[in-house]
Design a protein around this motif. Sequence first.
Motif, PDB file in Angstrom:
ATOM      1  N   GLY A  63     -19.795 -15.575 -35.062  1.00 49.66           N
ATOM      2  CA  GLY A  63     -19.630 -14.910 -33.773  1.00 49.66           C
ATOM      3  C   GLY A  63     -19.422 -15.940 -32.671  1.00 49.66           C
ATOM      4  N   ARG A  64     -18.364 -15.759 -31.877  1.00 51.10           N
ATOM      5  CA  ARG A  64     -18.077 -16.718 -30.814  1.00 51.10           C
ATOM      6  C   ARG A  64     -19.196 -16.770 -29.775  1.00 51.10           C
ATOM      7  NH1 ARG A  64     -18.187 -19.517 -27.285  1.00 51.10           N
ATOM      8  NH2 ARG A  64     -16.554 -20.549 -26.078  1.00 51.10           N
ATOM      9  N   HIS A  65     -19.904 -15.668 -29.578  1.00 51.53           N
ATOM     10  CA  HIS A  65     -20.951 -15.600 -28.560  1.00 51.53           C
ATOM     11  C   HIS A  65     -22.344 -15.727 -29.165  1.00 51.53           C
ATOM     12  CE1 HIS A  65     -17.603 -14.257 -26.119  1.00 51.53           C
ATOM     13  NE2 HIS A  65     -17.399 -13.264 -26.956  1.00 51.53           N
ATOM     14  N   ASP A  66     -22.425 -16.268 -30.367  1.00 52.02           N
ATOM     15  CA  ASP A  66     -23.693 -16.396 -31.073  1.00 52.02           C
ATOM     16  C   ASP A  66     -24.564 -17.441 -30.378  1.00 52.02           C
ATOM     17  OD1 ASP A  66     -25.768 -16.653 -32.912  1.00 52.02           O
ATOM     18  OD2 ASP A  66     -24.441 -16.498 -34.640  1.00 52.02           O
ATOM     19  N   GLN A  67     -25.778 -17.043 -29.988  1.00 56.11           N
ATOM     20  CA  GLN A  67     -26.718 -17.945 -29.325  1.00 56.11           C
ATOM     21  C   GLN A  67     -27.591 -18.709 -30.325  1.00 56.11           C
ATOM     22  OE1 GLN A  67     -27.083 -18.246 -25.877  1.00 56.11           O
ATOM     23  NE2 GLN A  67     -25.400 -16.836 -25.479  1.00 56.11           N
ATOM     24  N   THR A  68     -27.468 -18.374 -31.606  1.00 58.38           N
ATOM     25  CA  THR A  68     -28.354 -18.942 -32.619  1.00 58.38           C
ATOM     26  C   THR A  68     -27.621 -19.831 -33.615  1.00 58.38           C
ATOM     27  OG1 THR A  68     -29.868 -17.062 -32.458  1.00 58.38           O
ATOM     28  CG2 THR A  68     -29.975 -18.349 -34.481  1.00 58.38           C
ATOM     29  N   ALA A  69     -26.476 -19.382 -34.081  1.00 62.17           N
ATOM     30  CA  ALA A  69     -25.695 -20.125 -35.070  1.00 62.17           C
ATOM     31  C   ALA A  69     -24.372 -20.534 -34.433  1.00 62.17           C
ATOM     32  CB  ALA A  69     -25.459 -19.263 -36.315  1.00 62.17           C
ATOM     33  N   ASP A  70     -24.256 -21.790 -34.076  1.00 60.62           N
ATOM     34  CA  ASP A  70     -23.085 -22.266 -33.365  1.00 60.62           C
ATOM     35  C   ASP A  70     -21.828 -22.055 -34.202  1.00 60.62           C
ATOM     36  OD1 ASP A  70     -21.045 -24.090 -32.253  1.00 60.62           O
ATOM     37  OD2 ASP A  70     -22.694 -24.817 -31.006  1.00 60.62           O
ATOM     38  N   TYR A  71     -20.843 -21.387 -33.621  1.00 66.25           N
ATOM     39  CA  TYR A  71     -19.617 -21.076 -34.362  1.00 66.25           C
ATOM     40  C   TYR A  71     -18.886 -22.339 -34.801  1.00 66.25           C
ATOM     41  CZ  TYR A  71     -16.752 -22.204 -30.249  1.00 66.25           C
ATOM     42  OH  TYR A  71     -16.137 -22.843 -29.207  1.00 66.25           O
TER      43      TYR A  71
END
Length: 423
Positions: free
Chosen positions: A351-359
């Motif tokens: 996910g581009r907006h993932d706050q946990t797993a950097d894309y």
Amino acid sequence: MSPAAVLHLVLAAAAGILPAGPAVQPGMKVDLALPVPLDHDDPSFGWGTIRLESGAPFDPALPTVLVVADGQQFFLRAGRVASIQEETFGPGINVIGVIGRGTSADILARLGEGPEVDWALAMRLFGSRQWIGDIESARRAVAGPAGRVHLYGVSGGALLAHQYLAAHPEGAASAVTAVGPLRALEVELGLRHDRFWDELGEQDPRLRARLTRGLERSPADRAILIRLLQRQHFFVTPGRLPAERASLIEEMARGDAEALARRREAYQVDAVETMLAGPAGAPIRVRIYESIHPLLGSIDLFAGPVHPNAENEYHVALPLVEASRRQGFPPVSASLPAAGQVLAEVLMLAGRHDQTADYRTQIALAARYPNGRLLLLDDDHMLARAEGSGLLRRLVPAFLVHGPGSAAMKALEESIAGHRWRE
């Protein structure tokens, strides 16, 4: 598996610890207590059980997917696999959940019942290599010694799936992983997954001062306030997140106890705290410690910028951080696949907006797989948009059952295109 481990398996079978015949029989709805070593590196240390549960009666003519969950995940639990099969996979595939040692009563019992946890023992029981060994035991139980399975893992389960592929590259025919946190790869690439402070400054620099005030007015509650910030993006869509984040920060700055109490309930902050204090807390803390460990020497969590995701992981892992400083632990050993090591077909969802797993780490790891593919979605860590549209329900079984070049996957191309992130 070492010769000693093989010998112990033979002796265990003779003693009745392991079933004499195949663990999974055709036509049976799998609900199995599977014996596993407490320590896969030393089976003489003793045995416990994990559970395997299927979503439908087992059909050996169908492909089999193992759903991998991590110690800090709660969606995979006893009685839930039939729903997971319906929601994510549908018919035409054997779906077997590996309900791991983090909820195994007989393995948890080895920690004892006192208030003080032996964290070195907890690391031995619940470190990465044990979860990886359990997945391998599950593979052998459902597919036989030489059989291959398919893997599916989300978030921490995705990380475990990649770690399993590194340790047993021959064990899986294909895998779908989603939004796995890859902290060691962040450090290797010089990245920082937690972009909260930068985003706050871009949104409104005044919010940084308001947040600092909120944290300073209640230092004893800092861990809880940080967890509110960290968990907010699990419950708020990317489009609403800036406004909701600003509202939360204003509540902190005002010291609005009632509003913050409502947030704690809405974001399940107190429920997580209760879980961490209970029997399942030790496995969760061990896995979070292993996750945060690569960052411990590369980030100052309490000097200036606020990094809610990294700091929350630090607070959860703090008992192990302190215990390791006092007595030392063996190095965290589970590694990610090296370039060219794994020939399985691997689809990674990010996910581009993932706050946990950097894309960006997802892009880097996908490139290491000779048969790796990346789908970068205009979505967050929950992949709520892709799941709500039904894309995941169509995509996951199409890839695992039919393969990346199949007609089923080609039929999805148009709907996939509408979910991709594009600069």
